[in-house]
Motif scaffolding. Structure first.
Motif, PDB file in Angstrom:
ATOM      1  N   TRP A 196     -69.504  45.440 -29.796  1.00 24.03           N
ATOM      2  CA  TRP A 196     -70.032  45.662 -28.453  1.00 24.03           C
ATOM      3  C   TRP A 196     -69.547  46.986 -27.862  1.00 24.03           C
ATOM      4  CZ3 TRP A 196     -68.659  40.211 -26.048  1.00 24.03           C
ATOM      5  CH2 TRP A 196     -69.402  39.233 -26.708  1.00 24.03           C
ATOM      6  N   LEU A 197     -68.451  47.528 -28.401  1.00 19.61           N
ATOM      7  CA  LEU A 197     -67.784  48.648 -27.756  1.00 19.61           C
ATOM      8  C   LEU A 197     -68.688  49.879 -27.662  1.00 19.61           C
ATOM      9  CD1 LEU A 197     -65.188  49.631 -26.460  1.00 19.61           C
ATOM     10  CD2 LEU A 197     -64.372  50.310 -28.726  1.00 19.61           C
ATOM     11  N   ARG A 198     -69.420  50.165 -28.733  1.00 20.10           N
ATOM     12  CA  ARG A 198     -70.271  51.358 -28.725  1.00 20.10           C
ATOM     13  C   ARG A 198     -71.290  51.291 -27.586  1.00 20.10           C
ATOM     14  NH1 ARG A 198     -75.278  52.710 -30.788  1.00 20.10           N
ATOM     15  NH2 ARG A 198     -75.555  54.912 -31.372  1.00 20.10           N
ATOM     16  N   GLY A 199     -71.952  50.129 -27.453  1.00 21.46           N
ATOM     17  CA  GLY A 199     -72.946  49.979 -26.392  1.00 21.46           C
ATOM     18  C   GLY A 199     -72.337  50.086 -25.013  1.00 21.46           C
ATOM     19  N   ASP A 200     -71.154  49.497 -24.832  1.00 15.92           N
ATOM     20  CA  ASP A 200     -70.502  49.554 -23.522  1.00 15.92           C
ATOM     21  C   ASP A 200     -70.075  50.980 -23.165  1.00 15.92           C
ATOM     22  OD1 ASP A 200     -70.751  46.933 -22.672  1.00 15.92           O
ATOM     23  OD2 ASP A 200     -68.927  46.269 -23.679  1.00 15.92           O
ATOM     24  N   ILE A 201     -69.563  51.725 -24.154  1.00 20.72           N
ATOM     25  CA  ILE A 201     -69.131  53.098 -23.883  1.00 20.72           C
ATOM     26  C   ILE A 201     -70.332  53.976 -23.536  1.00 20.72           C
ATOM     27  CG2 ILE A 201     -68.157  55.174 -24.919  1.00 20.72           C
ATOM     28  CD1 ILE A 201     -66.219  53.399 -26.453  1.00 20.72           C
ATOM     29  N   ILE A 202     -71.391  53.874 -24.338  1.00 15.63           N
ATOM     30  CA  ILE A 202     -72.585  54.684 -24.080  1.00 15.63           C
ATOM     31  C   ILE A 202     -73.199  54.313 -22.728  1.00 15.63           C
ATOM     32  CG2 ILE A 202     -74.959  55.122 -24.832  1.00 15.63           C
ATOM     33  CD1 ILE A 202     -73.955  54.863 -27.709  1.00 15.63           C
ATOM     34  N   ALA A 203     -73.275  52.993 -22.445  1.00 16.68           N
ATOM     35  CA  ALA A 203     -73.834  52.550 -21.163  1.00 16.68           C
ATOM     36  C   ALA A 203     -72.974  53.036 -20.001  1.00 16.68           C
ATOM     37  CB  ALA A 203     -73.947  51.034 -21.137  1.00 16.68           C
ATOM     38  N   GLY A 204     -71.642  52.955 -20.163  1.00 16.58           N
ATOM     39  CA  GLY A 204     -70.750  53.398 -19.100  1.00 16.58           C
ATOM     40  C   GLY A 204     -70.908  54.878 -18.795  1.00 16.58           C
ATOM     41  N   LEU A 215     -80.328  50.449 -15.838  1.00 19.92           N
ATOM     42  CA  LEU A 215     -80.002  51.622 -16.646  1.00 19.92           C
ATOM     43  C   LEU A 215     -78.919  51.277 -17.671  1.00 19.92           C
ATOM     44  CD1 LEU A 215     -80.470  54.646 -17.093  1.00 19.92           C
ATOM     45  CD2 LEU A 215     -78.735  55.092 -15.348  1.00 19.92           C
ATOM     46  N   GLY A 216     -77.879  50.565 -17.225  1.00 24.09           N
ATOM     47  CA  GLY A 216     -76.826  50.157 -18.146  1.00 24.09           C
ATOM     48  C   GLY A 216     -77.347  49.216 -19.209  1.00 24.09           C
ATOM     49  N   ASP A 217     -78.227  48.301 -18.816  1.00 23.97           N
ATOM     50  CA  ASP A 217     -78.818  47.378 -19.778  1.00 23.97           C
ATOM     51  C   ASP A 217     -79.647  48.133 -20.818  1.00 23.97           C
ATOM     52  OD1 ASP A 217     -79.607  44.619 -20.636  1.00 23.97           O
ATOM     53  OD2 ASP A 217     -81.576  45.325 -20.017  1.00 23.97           O
ATOM     54  N   ALA A 218     -80.447  49.098 -20.349  1.00 31.54           N
ATOM     55  CA  ALA A 218     -81.271  49.885 -21.263  1.00 31.54           C
ATOM     56  C   ALA A 218     -80.421  50.726 -22.213  1.00 31.54           C
ATOM     57  CB  ALA A 218     -82.221  50.779 -20.476  1.00 31.54           C
ATOM     58  N   ALA A 219     -79.230  51.137 -21.746  1.00 34.56           N
ATOM     59  CA  ALA A 219     -78.363  51.981 -22.570  1.00 34.56           C
ATOM     60  C   ALA A 219     -77.492  51.176 -23.527  1.00 34.56           C
ATOM     61  CB  ALA A 219     -77.481  52.842 -21.670  1.00 34.56           C
ATOM     62  N   GLY A 220     -77.533  49.832 -23.429  1.00 35.18           N
ATOM     63  CA  GLY A 220     -76.818  49.003 -24.394  1.00 35.18           C
ATOM     64  C   GLY A 220     -75.589  48.283 -23.872  1.00 35.18           C
ATOM     65  N   ALA A 221     -75.430  48.151 -22.538  1.00 39.05           N
ATOM     66  CA  ALA A 221     -74.267  47.455 -21.990  1.00 39.05           C
ATOM     67  C   ALA A 221     -74.229  46.012 -22.467  1.00 39.05           C
ATOM     68  CB  ALA A 221     -74.300  47.500 -20.464  1.00 39.05           C
ATOM     69  N   ARG A 222     -73.043  45.551 -22.850  1.00 42.83           N
ATOM     70  CA  ARG A 222     -72.881  44.163 -23.300  1.00 42.83           C
ATOM     71  C   ARG A 222     -71.985  43.370 -22.362  1.00 42.83           C
ATOM     72  NH1 ARG A 222     -74.471  43.471 -28.620  1.00 42.83           N
ATOM     73  NH2 ARG A 222     -74.368  41.262 -28.039  1.00 42.83           N
TER      74      ARG A 222
END
Length: 582
Positions: free
Chosen positions: A25-33, A323-330
Motif C-alpha cells: 500500500w505504501l507506494r500508492g499512499d506516498i504518490i497520493a500524498g 484526487l487522493g483516491d484517483a492517485a492510489g490512496a489506500r
C-alpha cells in the motif's frame, strides 16, 4: 451485532488500520500524498483568503486536523482540512462578529475561536451519540449530493481555467458572469487547461493505475518553466510563505459567544454532513465501517486543535479526497505524507511550487469533479424507483443553487416525505397457494396462484399507525369485496405489522366490526409477542377471541379448513390436501 473490538481500537481506528498495514500500500499512499499536497497548497491558501485571513493560515490549518484524523477518523481516504464551503461560512460569521469584537485586527482571533466552538459542538454531539441522524442521508441523497458538489467544484474553477474575473453571490450568478465575459477568455490559459484535461482523461483511460495527476502537473509546470510561458500571461502559484504556526490560546476579548453559536452550529452541521457523505462515498467496504459518532469526535478534535494553532474551521474536501483516491490512496498514511509535504513546503520547498500554473490546477479540479458523477448509479436509481431519482435530482439542484447546508436540508426533508408517503400507502396483497411452491405467496407474484375459497389472507407491509390506519381499513375491505364470494374468514397476516398505536387499534376494531356485519370472521396470524403485548391492554385480542389468533399461517389455514369442512362437508377449494396432516 455488538462491536467486539478492543476499546482502544474503537477510539483510535487509525492505529488499528496501521497495525495491519501492508507494504504494497505504501507506494500508492506516498504518490497520493504528494499529489494531494501539490494540489492542496495553492487551494488552501486560496481558502484562507476567502475566509479573510492571510494565505499562510490555510497551510497552518492543514497540519493538526490531518494528524488528528489519522488517529481518530474511520475513513481511510477522506481528506480533512480547509474547504470552500466552511471558508465562506467562516467569512460570513467572522465578518458579522468582528465589529463587536474589536475590529478587523481581531479577525484571526475570532476565526480561531469559531473553530474551537465548532469543535466543541461536534464533541458534545459525539458524546450525545447524535451520529444516528446521518441515517436520514439515503443513497439517492448521497449520489445527488456528490453531483451537486461536482457542479460547485467545476464552476469554482471556471475563472481559473479561462482567466476571467468571475463574480457572483451563488453558482448561478457565477455561471452567468462567466458566459457574459467569454469573449475575454485568455487563450493561452484556455489552451493549457484543455491540454491538461485531455492528458488527464487519456491517462485515466489508458493507464488508470499510473500517478497521472502528479505527472501531469509536473509536466505542465515543466513546460511553463522551460519555455517561459509566463510571458504570455499564464499565472502561476507564486511565492509560498515559509513559517510554522505557534500554538496559543485565542483571546476571547469582547467576542459574544452566544452570537457566535449559530455560525458555529451551521458550520458544524455542514462540516459533519460533508464528512459523512464523502466518507461513505469512498468507503472500500473491505472492513471499513464509517462510524458517525467517531467521525464527530474526529472532526471536533480537529477543529479544536486547529483553533489553538491560529487556524479556522475545517471539514472534509471532496476534491482532495477524490484526487487522493484517483492517485492510489489506500489509508490515512497518505494524509501524513501530505502533512510532511506541507511542512517541507513551509520550511524549505516553497520555490518548487512557484511554476505550477493555476490553469493546470483548475483543470485538475474539474477532472476530479467529473469523477464524482456516477452516471451508472443514477441510472440504477432511476430503474429502481422514480421517486428516489427525483430525490437525487432535487438534492443536486438544491446543493448547486442554495448551497450545501440548504441542499442537505432539502434532501433530508424529501427523503422523510418519501418515506412517509410509502409507509402511509405501503404494498398490500392477498395470499394464496401456487403449484409446486411451498408456503403462501402473493397472488400477483404467481399467475397460477389461487386463493383458498372463502378465505382472504391479507398482508399489509407496514407498521400500523395513525397515518395509514384509514388506508389499511379501506384496502382490507377492498380485498374482501374483490374476493370470490362468499367470504367466510378474513385472516390478517400480521408479520409486517410490528407496531401499532391507539389509532391503529381503533382501525382494527372498526374493520373487525364491519366484517362481522357482513358475516365474515376476523382472524390474525403471525402475531409477534411485541404486537400482542401492545394489543393486550386494549382488549382487542379478547374481542377477536383466542381461538382466532394464530402463531403461523399454516395453523390458521388448518383451523379455517377444519371449520369449513365441518360446516360444508368438504375442504375448501385451493387448500392443499395435506394441510390437515401437518
Amino acid at each position: 451485532m455488538p462491536d467486539e473490538r478492543p476499546r482502544w481500537q474503537r477510539f483510535f481506528p487509525g492505529i488499528a488500520v496501521f497495525q495491519h498495514y501492508e507494504r504494497s500500500w505504501l507506494r500508492g499512499d506516498i504518490i497520493a500524498g504528494i499529489t494531494v499536497a501539490a494540489y492542496l497548497v495553492p487551494q488552501v491558501m486560496a481558502y484562507a483568503v476567502i475566509a479573510g485571513l492571510p494565505a499562510v493560515v490555510g497551510l497552518w490549518t492543514v497540519l493538526a486536523p490531518m494528524v488528528i484524523y489519522f488517529f481518530l477518523g474511520t475513513s481511510r481516504k477522506l481528506s480533512i482540512g480547509p474547504e470552500s464551503t466552511t471558508a465562506l461560512m467562516t467569512a460570513a460569521g467572522v465578518g458579522a462578529l468582528v465589529s463587536a469584537a474589536g475590529g478587523p485586527e481581531r479577525y484571526a482571533e475570532v476565526a480561531a475561536i469559531l473553530a474551537i466552538a465548532v469543535g466543541i459542538i461536534c464533541l458534545v454531539a459525539s458524546i450525545a451519540r447524535l451520529g444516528f441522524l446521518t441515517k436520514l442521508l439515503s443513497r439517492p441523497v448521497l449520489i445527488g449530493y456528490l453531483v451537486g458538489i461536482a457542479v460547485l467544484m467545476i464552476v469554482s474553477q471556471l475563472g481559473k481555467v479561462t482567466k476571467i474575473d468571475v463574480s457572483g453571490a451563488n453558482t448561478w450568478e457565477e455561471a452567468v458572469s462567466l458566459v457574459s465575459q467569454l469573449g475575454q477568455a485568455h487563450l493561452p490559459t484556455v489552451l493549457l487547461s484543455v491540454a491538461v484535461l485531455i492528458v488527464l482523461y487519456l491517462s485515466n483511460w489508458l493507464v488508470p493505475r499510473a500517478p497521472s495527476s502528479l505527472i501531469t502537473l509536473l509536466l505542465a509546470a515543466g513546460v511553463v518553466a522551460l519555455f517561459g510561458l509566463e510571458r504570455y500571461g499564464l499565472e502561476v502559484i507564486g511565492q509560498v510563505p515559509q513559517e510554522l504556526p505557534e500554538p496559543r490560546i485565542p483571546n476571547l476579548g469582547d467576542v459574544d459567544l452566544w452570537a457566535l453559536l449559530p455560525y458555529a452550529m451551521g458550520i458544524a452541521i455542514v462540516g459533519f454532513s460533508d464528512n459523512i457523505l464523502t466518507a461513505r462515498a469512498f468507503a472500500s467496504g473491505k472492513g471499513e465501517v464509517i462510524d458517525p459518532n467517531q467521525e464527530l469526535l474526529a472532526l471536533g478534535a480537529a477543529n479544536v486543535a486547529t483553533g489553538f494553532l491560529q487556524g479556522f474551521p475545517v471539514s472534509s474536501s471532496g476534491s482532495r479526497t477524490v484526487l487522493g483516491d484517483a492517485a492510489g490512496a489506500r489509508t490515512q498514511v497518505h494524509a501524513i505524507v501530505v502533512v510532511v509535504s506541507v511542512i517541507m513546503v513551509l520550511l524549505f520547498a516553497g520555490p518548487v511550487l512557484e511554476s505550477f500554473p493555476d490553469a493546470a490546477l483548475g483543470a485538475l479540479v474539474i477532472f476530479a469533479a467529473t469523477q464524482l458523477i456516477d452516471a451508472k448509479e443514477i441510472r440504477r436509481i432511476g430503474r429502481f424507483r422514480r421517486s428516489e431519482l427525483i430525490i437525487t435530482g432535487v438534492t443536486a439542484a438544491a446543493v448547486v443553487f442554495f448551497g450545501v447546508l440548504v441542499g442537505i436540508g432539502v434532501a433530508v426533508g424529501l427523503s422523510i416525505l418519501d418515506l412517509i408517503r410509502r409507509i402511509t400507502r405501503p404494498y398490500a396483497d392477498v395470499l394464496g397457494y401456487a403449484p409446486g411452491v411451498p408456503g403462501m405467496h402473493s397472488l400477483e407474484d404467481y399467475d397460477e396462484a389461487t386463493a383458498v375459497a372463502g378465505l382472504v389472507v391479507f398482508r399489509y407491509d407496514s407498521p400500523l399507525f395513525f397515518a395509514n390506519a384509514d388506508d389499511f381499513v379501506e384496502r382490507a375491505l377492498d380485498a374482501v369485496d374483490e374476493a370470490e364470494p362468499p367470504v367466510e374468514w378474513f385472516l390478517l397476516n400480521a408479520e409486517a405489522n410490528t407496531e401499532v398505536d391507539l389509532t391503529a387499534v381503533d382501525a382494527l376494531q372498526d374493520l373487525r366490526k364491519q366484517l362481522e356485519k357482513r358475516g365474515v370472521r376476523f382472524a390474525m396470524a403471525r402475531v409477534k409477542q411485541d404486537l400482542a403485548r401492545s394489543l393486550e391492554p386494549t382488549g382487542f385480542l379478547e374481542e377477536v377471541g383466542g381461538n382466532y389468533i394464530f402463531a403461523t399461517l399454516p395453523t390458521a389455514v388448518r383451523a379455517y379448513a377444519r371449520e369449513y369442512r365441518k360446516k360444508h362437508g368438504d375442504l375448501p377449494e385451493g387448500v392443499p390436501p395435506k394441510i390437515l396432516e401437518d
